[in-house]
Design a protein around this motif. Structure first.
Motif, PDB file in Angstrom:
ATOM      1  N   GLY A 218      14.896  69.101  14.298  1.00 22.81           N
ATOM      2  CA  GLY A 218      15.860  68.425  15.154  1.00 22.81           C
ATOM      3  C   GLY A 218      15.248  68.003  16.480  1.00 22.81           C
ATOM      4  O   GLY A 218      15.541  66.916  16.992  1.00 22.81           O
ATOM      5  N   ARG A 219      14.399  68.862  17.057  1.00 23.28           N
ATOM      6  CA  ARG A 219      13.735  68.507  18.321  1.00 23.28           C
ATOM      7  C   ARG A 219      12.846  67.289  18.144  1.00 23.28           C
ATOM      8  O   ARG A 219      12.793  66.409  19.018  1.00 23.28           O
ATOM      9  N   ALA A 220      12.149  67.217  17.012  1.00 28.21           N
ATOM     10  CA  ALA A 220      11.273  66.071  16.765  1.00 28.21           C
ATOM     11  C   ALA A 220      12.068  64.770  16.670  1.00 28.21           C
ATOM     12  O   ALA A 220      11.607  63.712  17.115  1.00 28.21           O
ATOM     13  N   LEU A 221      13.255  64.832  16.102  1.00 25.04           N
ATOM     14  CA  LEU A 221      14.091  63.640  16.016  1.00 25.04           C
ATOM     15  C   LEU A 221      14.548  63.181  17.399  1.00 25.04           C
ATOM     16  O   LEU A 221      14.679  61.977  17.649  1.00 25.04           O
ATOM     17  N   ARG A 222      14.763  64.144  18.294  1.00 26.05           N
ATOM     18  CA  ARG A 222      15.334  63.833  19.610  1.00 26.05           C
ATOM     19  C   ARG A 222      14.303  63.485  20.674  1.00 26.05           C
ATOM     20  O   ARG A 222      14.611  62.767  21.621  1.00 26.05           O
ATOM     21  N   ASN A 223      13.098  64.037  20.566  1.00 25.96           N
ATOM     22  CA  ASN A 223      12.189  63.983  21.713  1.00 25.96           C
ATOM     23  C   ASN A 223      11.188  62.833  21.688  1.00 25.96           C
ATOM     24  O   ASN A 223      10.271  62.790  22.520  1.00 25.96           O
ATOM     25  N   GLY A 224      11.316  61.924  20.769  1.00 23.00           N
ATOM     26  CA  GLY A 224      10.425  60.771  20.746  1.00 23.00           C
ATOM     27  C   GLY A 224       9.200  60.931  19.869  1.00 23.00           C
ATOM     28  O   GLY A 224       8.339  60.035  19.841  1.00 23.00           O
ATOM     29  N   THR A 225       9.103  62.030  19.127  1.00 19.14           N
ATOM     30  CA  THR A 225       7.961  62.249  18.241  1.00 19.14           C
ATOM     31  C   THR A 225       7.789  61.117  17.240  1.00 19.14           C
ATOM     32  O   THR A 225       6.664  60.779  16.865  1.00 19.14           O
ATOM     33  N   LEU A 226       8.896  60.512  16.806  1.00 18.98           N
ATOM     34  CA  LEU A 226       8.838  59.498  15.756  1.00 18.98           C
ATOM     35  C   LEU A 226       8.777  58.068  16.286  1.00 18.98           C
ATOM     36  O   LEU A 226       8.895  57.110  15.519  1.00 18.98           O
ATOM     37  N   LEU A 227       8.567  57.932  17.599  1.00 18.79           N
ATOM     38  CA  LEU A 227       8.462  56.604  18.198  1.00 18.79           C
ATOM     39  C   LEU A 227       7.005  56.123  18.187  1.00 18.79           C
ATOM     40  O   LEU A 227       6.076  56.897  17.966  1.00 18.79           O
ATOM     41  N   ALA A 228       6.823  54.834  18.462  1.00 26.56           N
ATOM     42  CA  ALA A 228       5.488  54.241  18.485  1.00 26.56           C
ATOM     43  C   ALA A 228       4.611  54.918  19.532  1.00 26.56           C
ATOM     44  O   ALA A 228       5.072  55.269  20.621  1.00 26.56           O
ATOM     45  N   ARG A 229       3.349  55.090  19.179  1.00 24.49           N
ATOM     46  CA  ARG A 229       2.352  55.639  20.090  1.00 24.49           C
ATOM     47  C   ARG A 229       1.619  54.487  20.785  1.00 24.49           C
ATOM     48  O   ARG A 229       1.628  53.359  20.318  1.00 24.49           O
ATOM     49  N   PRO A 230       0.946  54.779  21.907  1.00 26.37           N
ATOM     50  CA  PRO A 230       0.125  53.732  22.546  1.00 26.37           C
ATOM     51  C   PRO A 230      -0.878  53.154  21.559  1.00 26.37           C
ATOM     52  O   PRO A 230      -1.515  53.880  20.794  1.00 26.37           O
ATOM     53  N   GLY A 231      -0.991  51.843  21.566  1.00 27.83           N
ATOM     54  CA  GLY A 231      -1.907  51.174  20.651  1.00 27.83           C
ATOM     55  C   GLY A 231      -1.292  50.778  19.327  1.00 27.83           C
ATOM     56  O   GLY A 231      -1.957  50.139  18.502  1.00 27.83           O
ATOM     57  N   SER A 232      -0.022  51.145  19.099  1.00 24.36           N
ATOM     58  CA  SER A 232       0.644  50.758  17.858  1.00 24.36           C
ATOM     59  C   SER A 232       0.902  49.252  17.828  1.00 24.36           C
ATOM     60  O   SER A 232       1.081  48.612  18.870  1.00 24.36           O
ATOM     61  N   ASP A 233       0.928  48.705  16.623  1.00 29.78           N
ATOM     62  CA  ASP A 233       1.361  47.326  16.447  1.00 29.78           C
ATOM     63  C   ASP A 233       2.884  47.298  16.347  1.00 29.78           C
ATOM     64  O   ASP A 233       3.486  48.208  15.765  1.00 29.78           O
ATOM     65  N   LEU A 234       3.500  46.273  16.916  1.00 31.11           N
ATOM     66  CA  LEU A 234       4.951  46.162  16.913  1.00 31.11           C
ATOM     67  C   LEU A 234       5.398  44.976  16.059  1.00 31.11           C
ATOM     68  O   LEU A 234       4.838  43.880  16.165  1.00 31.11           O
ATOM     69  N   GLY A 235       6.414  45.223  15.231  1.00 30.83           N
ATOM     70  CA  GLY A 235       6.990  44.160  14.436  1.00 30.83           C
ATOM     71  C   GLY A 235       7.805  43.207  15.304  1.00 30.83           C
ATOM     72  O   GLY A 235       8.017  43.440  16.502  1.00 30.83           O
ATOM     73  N   LEU A 236       8.307  42.138  14.687  1.00 32.37           N
ATOM     74  CA  LEU A 236       9.000  41.089  15.428  1.00 32.37           C
ATOM     75  C   LEU A 236      10.514  41.144  15.285  1.00 32.37           C
ATOM     76  O   LEU A 236      11.243  40.836  16.232  1.00 32.37           O
ATOM     77  N   GLN A 237      11.011  41.536  14.109  1.00 34.01           N
ATOM     78  CA  GLN A 237      12.449  41.428  13.835  1.00 34.01           C
ATOM     79  C   GLN A 237      13.184  42.669  14.327  1.00 34.01           C
ATOM     80  O   GLN A 237      12.989  43.770  13.815  1.00 34.01           O
ATOM     81  N   ALA A 238      14.048  42.493  15.311  1.00 33.05           N
ATOM     82  CA  ALA A 238      14.869  43.596  15.819  1.00 33.05           C
ATOM     83  C   ALA A 238      16.008  43.888  14.841  1.00 33.05           C
ATOM     84  O   ALA A 238      16.313  43.094  13.947  1.00 33.05           O
ATOM     85  N   PHE A 239      16.641  45.036  15.023  1.00 30.15           N
ATOM     86  CA  PHE A 239      17.670  45.489  14.093  1.00 30.15           C
ATOM     87  C   PHE A 239      18.822  44.497  13.994  1.00 30.15           C
ATOM     88  O   PHE A 239      19.284  44.179  12.891  1.00 30.15           O
ATOM     89  N   ASP A 240      19.319  43.992  15.127  1.00 27.78           N
ATOM     90  CA  ASP A 240      20.457  43.070  15.088  1.00 27.78           C
ATOM     91  C   ASP A 240      20.090  41.747  14.425  1.00 27.78           C
ATOM     92  O   ASP A 240      20.924  41.123  13.755  1.00 27.78           O
ATOM     93  N   GLU A 241      18.848  41.315  14.587  1.00 28.83           N
ATOM     94  CA  GLU A 241      18.399  40.110  13.889  1.00 28.83           C
ATOM     95  C   GLU A 241      18.356  40.351  12.385  1.00 28.83           C
ATOM     96  O   GLU A 241      18.717  39.464  11.597  1.00 28.83           O
ATOM     97  N   TRP A 242      17.929  41.544  11.991  1.00 31.71           N
ATOM     98  CA  TRP A 242      17.925  41.900  10.568  1.00 31.71           C
ATOM     99  C   TRP A 242      19.346  41.930  10.024  1.00 31.71           C
ATOM    100  O   TRP A 242      19.607  41.415   8.927  1.00 31.71           O
ATOM    101  N   LEU A 243      20.287  42.522  10.784  1.00 35.86           N
ATOM    102  CA  LEU A 243      21.684  42.551  10.351  1.00 35.86           C
ATOM    103  C   LEU A 243      22.221  41.140  10.138  1.00 35.86           C
ATOM    104  O   LEU A 243      22.908  40.869   9.147  1.00 35.86           O
ATOM    105  N   ALA A 244      21.908  40.245  11.065  1.00 34.43           N
ATOM    106  CA  ALA A 244      22.385  38.862  10.949  1.00 34.43           C
ATOM    107  C   ALA A 244      21.787  38.192   9.713  1.00 34.43           C
ATOM    108  O   ALA A 244      22.478  37.450   9.005  1.00 34.43           O
ATOM    109  N   ALA A 245      20.524  38.456   9.447  1.00 30.91           N
ATOM    110  CA  ALA A 245      19.885  37.871   8.272  1.00 30.91           C
ATOM    111  C   ALA A 245      20.508  38.403   6.989  1.00 30.91           C
ATOM    112  O   ALA A 245      20.684  37.659   6.009  1.00 30.91           O
TER     113      ALA A 245
END
Length: 255
Positions: A218-245
């Protein structure tokens, strides 16, 4: 080029198969629906003949450490042994951002999967990605209890499964790269908010309640463990854009 896709009928696997075909290459779908049991290896003999690369996106729905390790351990060992026998030159595995810092539940099996791939004789590439946009709907369906939807308090950076598939195929046709750059979505979100927005967009009814899960998981879910790290590549399509598609695909005449 002949590319086998383990779990090719799943959430990301379907996109991987599409991308392989769009490139003009030949996909080989390894799934129960095509007569292949990835856990036992039944039906796998001969399926890898002439295959250059295997992309493993097989998955299982579980929150159990043991069940996840059993599944990913069996699938990974089965695939790697078959690849050695068939002379496959490249194994590409999809994993999860932050998995080694949160080796609990489902993630326990992904940690084992990475270890097995890294120790195998088949040259390899591992891509870690964040949760897919589809995860919000999956949580809604699995966490619904009567009129309530009990969503864990979770910081997420969701990425489009199609973009993950495109990256996997690009890696698969290249040389084995070891640990590739992580891939995450364009911005951080709260999973409860994503679930509410998914439900509103799809007409699903239920009151979403955000609850903190106990323990290290539970702590890992809350504390940012699963977020992008420095140097990660980022995708383009945000969640709301995906919902609209997704809405446009369901109702093409309204768009």
């Amino acid at each position: 080029m002949k590319i086998a896709v383990a779990g090719g009928t799943g959430t990301v696997g379907r996109h991987v198969v599409d991308v392989v075909r769009e490139r003009g290459d030949e996909p080989v779908v390894l799934a129960r629906s095509t007569g292949v049991d990835l856990v036992t290896g039944a039906g796998l003999s001969g399926a890898l003949d002439g295959v250059d690369t295997v992309i493993d996106v097989a998955s299982v729905q579980t929150l159990s450490d043991a069940a996840s390790r059993d599944f990913f351990g069996a699938v990974t060992r089965t695939l790697l042994a078959a690849e050695v026998a068939a002379g496959v030159r490249h194994h590409v595995a999809l994993s999860i951002v932050g998995v080694d810092d949160a080796p609990h539940g489902y993630y326990a099996g992904k940690v084992l999967q990475e270890q097995l791939v890294e120790a195998a004789p088949v040259p390899w590439t591992i891509l870690r990605a964040t949760q897919f946009h589809e995860f919000a709907g999956q949580i809604f369906d699995t966490a619904k209890v009567g009129p309530l939807v009990l969503v864990p308090r979770m910081r997420s950076q969701p990425v489009a499964a199609r973009e993950v598939a495109e990256r996997l195929v690009a890696l698969a046709v290249g040389e084995p790269a070891g640990r590739a750059n992580d891939l995450a979505g364009p911005r951080e979100e709260r999973m409860a908010d994503l679930t509410r927005r998914w439900a509103a967009a799809t007409g699903r009814r239920g009151r979403v309640l955000e609850l903190p899960l106990p323990g290290a998981y539970g702590r890992a879910l809350r504390n940012g463990t699963l977020l992008a790290r420095p140097g990660s590549d980022l995708g383009l399509q945000a969640f709301d854009e995906w919902l609209a598609a997704q809405a446009a695909a369901r109702h093409p005449l309204d768009s």
